[in-house]
Design a protein around this motif. Structure first.
Motif, mmCIF file in Angstrom:
data_model
loop_
_atom_site.group_PDB
_atom_site.id
_atom_site.type_symbol
_atom_site.label_atom_id
_atom_site.label_comp_id
_atom_site.label_asym_id
_atom_site.label_seq_id
_atom_site.Cartn_x
_atom_site.Cartn_y
_atom_site.Cartn_z
ATOM 1 N N LYS A 129 0.867 -1.176 0.000
ATOM 2 C CA LYS A 129 0.000 0.000 0.000
ATOM 3 C C LYS A 129 0.905 1.228 0.000
ATOM 4 O O LYS A 129 1.879 1.285 0.756
ATOM 5 C CB LYS A 129 -0.881 -0.004 1.255
ATOM 6 C CG LYS A 129 -1.822 1.173 1.333
ATOM 7 C CD LYS A 129 -2.703 1.067 2.568
ATOM 8 C CE LYS A 129 -3.646 2.249 2.637
ATOM 9 N NZ LYS A 129 -4.510 2.178 3.806
ATOM 10 N N ILE A 130 0.593 2.200 -0.827
ATOM 11 C CA ILE A 130 1.386 3.427 -0.901
ATOM 12 C C ILE A 130 0.931 4.344 0.227
ATOM 13 O O ILE A 130 -0.259 4.604 0.391
ATOM 14 C CB ILE A 130 1.221 4.095 -2.281
ATOM 15 C CG1 ILE A 130 1.692 3.127 -3.373
ATOM 16 C CG2 ILE A 130 1.993 5.412 -2.338
ATOM 17 C CD1 ILE A 130 1.394 3.570 -4.785
ATOM 18 N N ASN A 131 1.879 4.809 1.041
ATOM 19 C CA ASN A 131 1.528 5.616 2.212
ATOM 20 C C ASN A 131 2.010 7.062 2.114
ATOM 21 O O ASN A 131 1.924 7.816 3.074
ATOM 22 C CB ASN A 131 2.055 4.957 3.497
ATOM 23 C CG ASN A 131 3.558 4.793 3.495
ATOM 24 O OD1 ASN A 131 4.265 5.478 2.766
ATOM 25 N ND2 ASN A 131 4.050 3.875 4.309
ATOM 26 N N ASP A 132 2.539 7.454 0.925
ATOM 27 C CA ASP A 132 3.053 8.811 0.783
ATOM 28 C C ASP A 132 3.090 9.175 -0.696
ATOM 29 O O ASP A 132 3.274 8.316 -1.554
ATOM 30 C CB ASP A 132 4.462 8.896 1.382
ATOM 31 C CG ASP A 132 5.010 10.306 1.390
ATOM 32 O OD1 ASP A 132 4.230 11.245 1.636
ATOM 33 O OD2 ASP A 132 6.216 10.468 1.138
ATOM 34 N N GLY A 133 2.947 10.451 -1.004
ATOM 35 C CA GLY A 133 3.041 10.904 -2.389
ATOM 36 C C GLY A 133 1.688 11.003 -3.072
ATOM 37 O O GLY A 133 0.638 10.823 -2.444
#
Length: 179
Positions: A129-133
């Motif tokens: 899971k992407i947590n930044d950007g």
């Protein structure tokens, strides 16, 4: 002076080093027995609850390196430091490290000094899971890993199309499975 390896209590390497420095008085003029005590380590970055945490991780848990002139007196001094178990060598007898071993270890320490290494390790096909950007909260699959640059390429679905996105280790986390 030659380099020797000491077996010490695991997790107490830095404490043993500090104790040796204070008890033996390394760096003071009267000691010509021991010149350096090294605990090879690196800074490791972890993400916990969205916060960047830097930890110091020892390369060789349970061991420290000592540069010393070995004689009965210096051996006795070192072996009687709290937390020191023994010298590394055949049958507990101290054996100095070979020059190429020392150069390799010191080179490794020099390369990693001041550099932070991200602890998160990923494998191909891991669900993340992407947590930044800009792609925060998107989920995808790891398709490429670059440990040197500390980046992963993740295949995410954007507007119904699979798109590869390159991200730093710190920008992604493993998806927690809820069964």
């Amino acid at each position: 002076m030659e380099w020797y390896t000491l077996r010490v209590l695991s997790g107490k390497e830095k404490k043993v080093r500090e104790t040796m420095i204070s008890e033996i008085g390394i760096g003071e003029e009267e000691t010509d027995k021991i010149s350096e005590i090294l605990v090879p380590s690196e800074n490791v970055v972890e993400m916990r609850a969205g916060k960047k945490i830097v930890k110091d991780r020892v390369f060789y848990p349970g061991y420290i390196l000592v540069k010393m002139n070995l004689d009965k007196e210096s051996r006795h001094q070192v072996e009687n430091i709290n937390g020191v178990m023994s010298f590394v060598g055949p049958k507990g007898e101290p054996e100095s490290l070979k020059t190429d071993e020392v150069n390799r270890i010191l080179g490794e320490v020099e390369i990693k000094t001041g550099r932070e290494v991200v602890a998160a390790r990923f494998n191909l096909k891991d669900l993340v899971k992407i947590n930044d950007g800009p792609f925060i909260d998107f989920e995808g699959t790891v398709i490429e890993i670059n440990d040197d640059k500390q980046k992963v390429k993740v295949m995410v679905s954007i507007f119904g199309r699979s798109t590869p996105v390159e991200l730093d280790y710190l920008q992604v986390e493993h998806v927690k499975h809820t069964d």
